[in-house]
Design a protein around this motif. Sequence first.
Motif, short mmCIF file in Angstrom:
data_model
loop_
_atom_site.label_atom_id
_atom_site.label_comp_id
_atom_site.label_asym_id
_atom_site.label_seq_id
_atom_site.Cartn_x
_atom_site.Cartn_y
_atom_site.Cartn_z
N TYR A 168 16.32 63.17 18.16
CA TYR A 168 17.71 62.88 17.85
C TYR A 168 18.19 63.84 16.76
O TYR A 168 17.45 64.17 15.84
CB TYR A 168 17.89 61.43 17.39
CG TYR A 168 17.39 60.43 18.39
CD1 TYR A 168 18.21 59.95 19.40
CD2 TYR A 168 16.08 59.96 18.34
CE1 TYR A 168 17.76 59.03 20.33
CE2 TYR A 168 15.61 59.03 19.26
CZ TYR A 168 16.46 58.57 20.25
OH TYR A 168 16.00 57.66 21.17
N SER A 169 19.45 64.24 16.89
CA SER A 169 20.04 65.14 15.90
C SER A 169 21.52 64.82 15.79
O SER A 169 22.09 64.08 16.59
CB SER A 169 19.83 66.60 16.30
OG SER A 169 20.47 66.89 17.54
N ALA A 170 22.13 65.43 14.77
CA ALA A 170 23.57 65.29 14.55
C ALA A 170 24.08 66.58 13.94
O ALA A 170 23.31 67.37 13.37
CB ALA A 170 23.87 64.09 13.64
N PHE A 171 25.38 66.82 14.07
CA PHE A 171 26.00 68.01 13.52
C PHE A 171 26.87 67.62 12.33
O PHE A 171 27.61 66.62 12.38
CB PHE A 171 26.85 68.71 14.58
CG PHE A 171 26.05 69.45 15.61
CD1 PHE A 171 25.70 70.77 15.42
CD2 PHE A 171 25.62 68.81 16.77
CE1 PHE A 171 24.96 71.45 16.37
CE2 PHE A 171 24.88 69.48 17.73
CZ PHE A 171 24.55 70.80 17.52
N VAL A 172 26.79 68.41 11.28
CA VAL A 172 27.66 68.25 10.13
C VAL A 172 28.43 69.56 9.94
O VAL A 172 27.98 70.63 10.35
CB VAL A 172 26.86 67.90 8.86
CG1 VAL A 172 26.16 66.56 9.02
CG2 VAL A 172 25.85 68.99 8.52
N SER A 173 29.58 69.44 9.32
CA SER A 173 30.42 70.62 9.10
C SER A 173 30.06 71.26 7.77
O SER A 173 29.86 70.57 6.76
CB SER A 173 31.90 70.23 9.11
OG SER A 173 32.18 69.34 8.04
N GLN A 174 30.01 72.56 7.78
CA GLN A 174 29.74 73.34 6.57
C GLN A 174 30.99 74.17 6.28
O GLN A 174 31.31 75.11 7.00
CB GLN A 174 28.52 74.24 6.77
CG GLN A 174 28.18 75.09 5.56
CD GLN A 174 26.92 75.92 5.79
OE1 GLN A 174 26.15 75.62 6.70
NE2 GLN A 174 26.74 76.94 4.99
N GLY A 175 31.67 73.80 5.20
CA GLY A 175 32.89 74.50 4.85
C GLY A 175 34.01 74.36 5.85
O GLY A 175 34.89 75.22 5.92
N ASP A 176 34.00 73.32 6.66
CA ASP A 176 35.02 73.08 7.69
C ASP A 176 35.13 74.23 8.68
O ASP A 176 36.16 74.41 9.33
CB ASP A 176 36.39 72.82 7.07
CG ASP A 176 36.45 71.49 6.34
OD1 ASP A 176 35.59 70.64 6.64
OD2 ASP A 176 37.32 71.32 5.48
N ASN A 233 28.90 69.80 22.85
CA ASN A 233 28.93 71.18 23.31
C ASN A 233 28.68 72.18 22.18
O ASN A 233 28.96 73.37 22.35
CB ASN A 233 30.29 71.48 23.96
CG ASN A 233 30.55 70.60 25.16
OD1 ASN A 233 29.65 70.32 25.93
ND2 ASN A 233 31.79 70.16 25.31
N LEU A 234 28.17 71.71 21.05
CA LEU A 234 27.96 72.59 19.91
C LEU A 234 26.53 73.12 19.89
O LEU A 234 25.60 72.49 20.42
CB LEU A 234 28.25 71.85 18.60
CG LEU A 234 29.71 71.46 18.33
CD1 LEU A 234 29.82 70.72 17.02
CD2 LEU A 234 30.61 72.69 18.33
N ASN A 235 26.38 74.26 19.23
CA ASN A 235 25.08 74.82 18.90
C ASN A 235 25.01 75.02 17.39
O ASN A 235 26.03 75.08 16.70
CB ASN A 235 24.85 76.15 19.62
CG ASN A 235 24.71 75.97 21.11
OD1 ASN A 235 24.01 75.08 21.57
ND2 ASN A 235 25.40 76.81 21.89
N ASP A 236 23.80 75.12 16.90
CA ASP A 236 23.61 75.30 15.47
C ASP A 236 24.25 76.62 15.03
O ASP A 236 23.99 77.68 15.58
CB ASP A 236 22.11 75.29 15.14
CG ASP A 236 21.87 75.26 13.65
OD1 ASP A 236 22.79 74.88 12.92
OD2 ASP A 236 20.75 75.61 13.23
N GLY A 237 25.13 76.55 14.01
CA GLY A 237 25.79 77.73 13.48
C GLY A 237 27.07 78.10 14.19
O GLY A 237 27.67 79.13 13.86
N GLN A 238 27.52 77.32 15.15
CA GLN A 238 28.72 77.67 15.89
C GLN A 238 29.97 77.40 15.06
O GLN A 238 30.02 76.49 14.26
CB GLN A 238 28.79 76.85 17.18
CG GLN A 238 29.95 77.21 18.09
CD GLN A 238 29.83 76.53 19.44
OE1 GLN A 238 28.74 76.16 19.84
NE2 GLN A 238 30.94 76.38 20.12
N ARG A 239 31.00 78.27 15.28
CA ARG A 239 32.25 78.09 14.57
C ARG A 239 33.00 76.87 15.09
O ARG A 239 33.00 76.59 16.29
CB ARG A 239 33.14 79.34 14.72
CG ARG A 239 32.63 80.54 13.98
CD ARG A 239 33.71 81.58 13.75
NE ARG A 239 34.53 81.85 14.93
CZ ARG A 239 35.81 81.50 15.05
NH1 ARG A 239 36.41 80.86 14.08
NH2 ARG A 239 36.49 81.80 16.14
#
Length: 472
Positions: free
Chosen positions: A351-359, A396-402
């Motif tokens: 399991y994973s989740a995405f967080v925003s870095q600097g929006d 639909n996100l990948n790590d580091g995606q804008r």
Amino acid sequence: MYHSKNSFVRLRTFKIEILTKRTIRLKKLLFLSSVLIISLLLSSCGSSDENDGNQQFGRSGGPGGGPATSVEVVPVQTESISDQVRSYGTIRPQDVVSITPQVSNRVTNILVDLGDNVSRGQVMAEIYDVPFRDDVEQARAQIRQQQVAFERDSSEYARQQQLFDRTLISRSELETARATYLNSQAQLEAAQANLTQSLENLENTKIKSPVDGVVLSRSIAEGDVASSGQVAFEVANLVGFETRVFLPMQDWELIQQGQPVSLSLSSRSDEIAKGVVSRISPQLDATTGLGEVVITLTETSSSIHQGALVQARVNLQTRENAVVIPRSAMVEKVDTYIEPETGTIELERTYSAFVSQGDSIAVQKQLELGIQQGDRIEVTSGLQPGEGLIVTGQRNLNDGQRIRVAGTNQTNQPEQVQPDTTDTTDFSRLSPEERRERFQNMTPEQRQEVRERMQQRNSRSGNGQRSNNSNQ
């Protein structure tokens, strides 16, 4: 001779015309082949460069890559969460009294019906009582008769006792008088007992409620013959409500007396009552393999009704100030592998989740999970309170995606410098490496524009060559 020479000249002229036509056709084929090869080369370069650009910039999410993905972000918060066991049961009173007639005869009157409140001793129905009144009168008459016989035999026994004391009669005569006296006394007592039973049967012609409660069911009607084996009424004793749930062994073993319980209707999620675990069956049902648990309601609302189907949630443990996120915000990955020892296919879930870095950038974090309660789940490792959790668009996100956070202005994002594409006339003269570099700095629209210009130029060149061939 002259005829043969003319024929030879015409034959030679005909061959020259055939060769000329073949030469023209060959030139046209070579021209079309050249145009086709150039078009294919440009298409392959454009698609390859476009794919490379997508892989290097759009998918990796590097600065200057393709369009940013719109997402929604909420802050990670700490809440209380409980480990619960859930099951369904029906609301019922703690005590349900079944009332059966004690005498058999025709029902003459029904005084209460479903839902009526009754008090202790209240008459609920009446049975035809004339035969039972006759029995009472007969028992009373029998008592009077036995009373007379008892008084007579009692006096006779007293006289025989006096005569025996003066040795005027024998002992056997005294014993006979005493036996007659005792027999009369026994018959009098039997008559009194018969009167008591008759009076009780007469009283039982009135069916009364033994408790304060409410009528749950009625099984008799006027004109029916009441039987002592037939349940006439069911009355709920108004001392409280309870529900009984049946749990599988893995949940039944975790239940303990005194654990708090929250209850909600099966059709709604809001809580309508609270309770505690009051009794636990010491054994599992041999047929179903389920264990019975009795939950006593301690707090109820106006929405509680007898017979209502409710969902009982038994709180096994509660954790305060835990990091809790919606289950829908997680990204689940399932991998399959073959167990070497057993040769069976096993599933491994991460399991994973995405967080925003600097929006602007999505960062993927691996999670370790804890207690799950409904659509909420505890995260024991991987997230910190206050981080911006992406709750929509994360699939639909990948790590580091804008990313582009919905509801925020992206004015702080650096503007992308659009490549200059004015110099496209000499694009076909570039080497493959230069073309790839040029394509890499172009947008899809600019690449399409270059292709159209090249096709137009090739078309003009082809028209010129066709006109030259026709002049020839």
